[in-house]
Every structure is written in C-alpha cells, then in structure tokens.
Motif scaffolding. Structure first.
Motif, PDB file in Angstrom:
ATOM      1  N   UNK A 116       0.832  -1.210   0.000  1.00 31.31           N
ATOM      2  CA  UNK A 116       0.000   0.000   0.000  1.00 31.31           C
ATOM      3  C   UNK A 116       0.868   1.263   0.000  1.00 31.31           C
ATOM      4  N   UNK A 117       1.973   1.226   0.729  1.00 29.80           N
ATOM      5  CA  UNK A 117       2.887   2.377   0.744  1.00 29.80           C
ATOM      6  C   UNK A 117       3.483   2.603  -0.637  1.00 29.80           C
ATOM      7  N   UNK A 118       3.866   1.513  -1.311  1.00 31.11           N
ATOM      8  CA  UNK A 118       4.421   1.641  -2.659  1.00 31.11           C
ATOM      9  C   UNK A 118       3.430   2.297  -3.612  1.00 31.11           C
ATOM     10  N   UNK A 119       2.181   1.860  -3.537  1.00 32.42           N
ATOM     11  CA  UNK A 119       1.146   2.416  -4.424  1.00 32.42           C
ATOM     12  C   UNK A 119       0.902   3.884  -4.099  1.00 32.42           C
ATOM     13  N   UNK A 124       1.598   9.786  -5.308  1.00 28.36           N
ATOM     14  CA  UNK A 124       2.018  11.153  -4.980  1.00 28.36           C
ATOM     15  C   UNK A 124       2.867  11.761  -6.083  1.00 28.36           C
ATOM     16  N   UNK A 125       3.595  10.931  -6.830  1.00 25.59           N
ATOM     17  CA  UNK A 125       4.398  11.434  -7.946  1.00 25.59           C
ATOM     18  C   UNK A 125       3.498  12.059  -9.009  1.00 25.59           C
ATOM     19  N   UNK A 133      -4.706   9.493  -8.644  1.00 27.01           N
ATOM     20  CA  UNK A 133      -5.890   8.806  -8.145  1.00 27.01           C
ATOM     21  C   UNK A 133      -6.453   9.510  -6.922  1.00 27.01           C
ATOM     22  N   UNK A 134      -7.776   9.578  -6.868  1.00 27.81           N
ATOM     23  CA  UNK A 134      -8.426  10.072  -5.657  1.00 27.81           C
ATOM     24  C   UNK A 134      -8.331   8.998  -4.581  1.00 27.81           C
ATOM     25  N   UNK A 135      -8.671   9.354  -3.350  1.00 25.99           N
ATOM     26  CA  UNK A 135      -8.627   8.370  -2.263  1.00 25.99           C
ATOM     27  C   UNK A 135      -9.546   7.187  -2.547  1.00 25.99           C
ATOM     28  N   UNK A 136     -10.726   7.471  -3.097  1.00 24.43           N
ATOM     29  CA  UNK A 136     -11.674   6.404  -3.398  1.00 24.43           C
ATOM     30  C   UNK A 136     -11.113   5.464  -4.459  1.00 24.43           C
ATOM     31  N   UNK A 137     -10.514   6.043  -5.520  1.00 23.83           N
ATOM     32  CA  UNK A 137      -9.936   5.211  -6.586  1.00 23.83           C
ATOM     33  C   UNK A 137      -8.748   4.401  -6.067  1.00 23.83           C
ATOM     34  N   UNK A 138      -7.971   5.001  -5.187  1.00 23.40           N
ATOM     35  CA  UNK A 138      -6.836   4.294  -4.597  1.00 23.40           C
ATOM     36  C   UNK A 138      -7.312   3.103  -3.780  1.00 23.40           C
ATOM     37  N   UNK A 165      -9.077   6.579   3.959  1.00 27.22           N
ATOM     38  CA  UNK A 165      -8.131   5.605   3.408  1.00 27.22           C
ATOM     39  C   UNK A 165      -7.089   5.181   4.435  1.00 27.22           C
ATOM     40  N   UNK A 166      -6.562   6.096   5.201  1.00 27.96           N
ATOM     41  CA  UNK A 166      -5.532   5.755   6.178  1.00 27.96           C
ATOM     42  C   UNK A 166      -6.047   4.751   7.199  1.00 27.96           C
TER      43      UNK A 166
END
Length: 321
Positions: A116-119, A124-125, A133-138, A165-166
């Motif tokens: 999840x951290x990698x994604x 963020x890049x 991506x929005x939080x929902x899409x993520x 998400x967090x």
C-alpha cells in the motif's frame, strides 16, 4: 550514457540537490518536497524561491537551460517552475508510464502495508496530473489487487464501509498480519513434515543374500532379498553381563549358544515382542534343561559275561570245517 540523477538533502534547513544524470519522476518529486521544507525552515519569500534552488539541479544540461533564460525563470512561482522542469526534463509520457506501473501492481507475497505504501508513493508522484488517483480510486485499486486469501477474509468483514483511506489501510493491515502468521505456521508444519519424511530411519538395515543352485554344474542363481527391520537399542550393562555369564549372543540375545554375534545365524530380535533378559529368565531356561547323570567311577562293577558271549579266544567269525 548518462546515469540517473540522485536526490540528496543533508538536513531540512539546507537546500536539496539532484546530482548529475537523467531526472526521474521519483527523484524530482522528492526534490520538490525537500525544497518546500527548505523554504519553510529558511522563511524564504515566494519571489526568491526559484533563484535559491535552481542551481541545485546539478546536471549541466539543466543548468545551461536555466542560465539561458534565468531572468524569466526566476520570476516564476515555484509551482510553475516545477511544471516547466517536468515538461522539459521528464519523458513526455512519464505520467502515463507511472500510472500504468501503479495500476498494474498487485500485493503478491508482500505485506499489505508495504504494498500500500508503494502504491501511495507512486500516486504522490502524479500529483498535479490527470493520472493522480483520488482516495476512493486508490482504495478500489488496493481492494481489487490484494492477495486472494486476504480478499476472502476481507469480504467477510465490514471494512469496506470505512471511507478514510488511512484508517482503512490500518484495518486491512491487521487482517493481513493475521494471514501472514497463519501462512508462517503452515509453512513451518510443512517443513517439519518434509524434514521428517526425508530423514532416513536410524535403525533400518538391508541384507542381501545369494544362493546357488543345488544342481551339480548348474549356473549360480542369485536371489537378492531386502529385509527391513528395526534394530533394538544398545544392550544395557545388565543385559550384557547376563549374556556374558551364560554363554549368550549379543546379537540374537539368546543364552546358552555355541556362537557369537559375529557368526550368529539368527536375526536381531523383533523389537515389538522383545523383553529385556533378566536373571529369572536364565533360571527358567536352566530348569527346563534335563541334566545328564554322572557316572560313579569308584563303584563301577565289572560284569563277567558268559563264555558263550565273550568267546574262547578264537575268531568267532571263522567256522571250522
């Protein structure tokens, strides 16, 4: 061939740099965050921010680009300056490539939190681009590409109703840690079973016997038989003494034998039925043996046989004519 430029920053109050080489989206994103920290710690006015950090992009090509138009570039806001750097010094399709890499990723055998951290880092890049991506899409991406076993357990919960998400990641992380513990226990059990199966039986023995044909001149017939048996543990000192004192064999464990363990014609005792030899066993075997009566030499009486039986000194086998 130019290498990749590295992001470096020794402290938050010092301006970050990107070393000589091609700029990557990851390095440029880290450099942007480091610059913002630097501006905050040094209280640098927004009108001076670009000229304070532009030279820290150390690749000669970028410095030449900046030097040729620094009057105009210095007047840009930092955000606009970053857009210009991305446009000029990153591949034209960098956002699409990063997005595809992010959306193609799956949890696999990684811990859910690590994946999840990698994604999130890749997302963020893409900040400021249409690929972000929005939080929902993520969240939907992480749900769709988590480990299959974790997905089964996840569907049995109500975690999907968590919108933050967090917090959602924290809950799924705990579920995945339980899954990983179960996997570790299962793997340990399998390893133990495989090790036990691969380990040879310590008391297994193989014997091969060869027999020859009983017919004279016949060809030798070899028959190989493999007999597996469980050999008994080593004899105790008491058992050895009993056998030694009673002409016993250390192999077949029988007393009163005329052979030793080196030429014993018998096999080892069956460990399923064997009982350690005791003094009572020896006494019982002695009592079953019929003693031979001793002859009293001193009182032996010579018996005088009749002459008809003993003969008269002549050859009784000869008949006179």
């Amino acid at each position: 061939m130019a290498g990749k430029g590295r992001y470096e920053q020794s402290a938050a109050h010092k301006a970050p740099i990107i070393t000589v080489g091609d700029i990557t989206p990851e390095a440029l994103r880290s450099w942007e965050m480091g610059c913002k920290q630097y501006f905050l710690h040094r209280l640098i006015d927004s009108a001076e921010q670009v000229q304070k950090i532009a030279w820290n992009l150390q690749d000669p090509r970028i410095q030449d680009w900046y030097l040729n138009d620094y009057d105009c570039i210095d007047k840009l806001t930092f955000s606009t300056f970053m857009e210009e750097v991305q446009s000029c010094w990153l591949p034209s399709n960098w956002a699409a490539i990063t997005r595809q890499k992010m959306l193609a990723s799956t949890q696999g055998n990684k811990a859910f939190s690590e994946w999840a951290i990698d994604v999130q880092t890749q997302n963020t890049i893409l900040c400021g681009t249409t690929s972000h991506l929005t939080d929902a899409s993520l969240k939907y991406h992480l749900e769709a590409h988590m480990h299959p076993d974790l997905a089964c357990e996840y569907r049995a919960t109500e975690y999907s109703t968590e919108d933050v998400v967090r917090k959602w990641i924290e809950k799924v992380q705990l579920l995945d840690e339980k899954r990983q513990r179960d996997v570790a226990k299962h793997k340990e059990a399998v390893d133990v079973a495989i090790h036990a199966a691969a380990r040879p039986a310590p008391w297994t023995s193989t014997s091969t016997s060869k027999t020859q044909s009983s017919k004279g001149g016949g060809d030798a017939v070899k028959s190989s038989t493999t007999n597996k048996f469980l050999r008994l543990p080593a004899l105790t000192m008491d058992e050895r003494k009993i056998l030694q004192d009673n002409e016993g064999c250390f192999k077949c464990c029988h007393p009163f034998q005329k052979h030793t363990s080196h030429n014993c014609p018998y096999n080892f005792p069956d460990p399923k039925t064997y009982k350690p030899l005791t003094a009572d066993d020896i006494a019982a075997k002695k009592s079953k043996t019929t003693p031979i009566a001793a002859i009293d030499i001193e009182h032996t009486v010579a018996v005088v046989m009749p002459s008809a039986v003993l003969g008269d000194g002549t050859d009784s086998g000869d008949n006179s004519d």
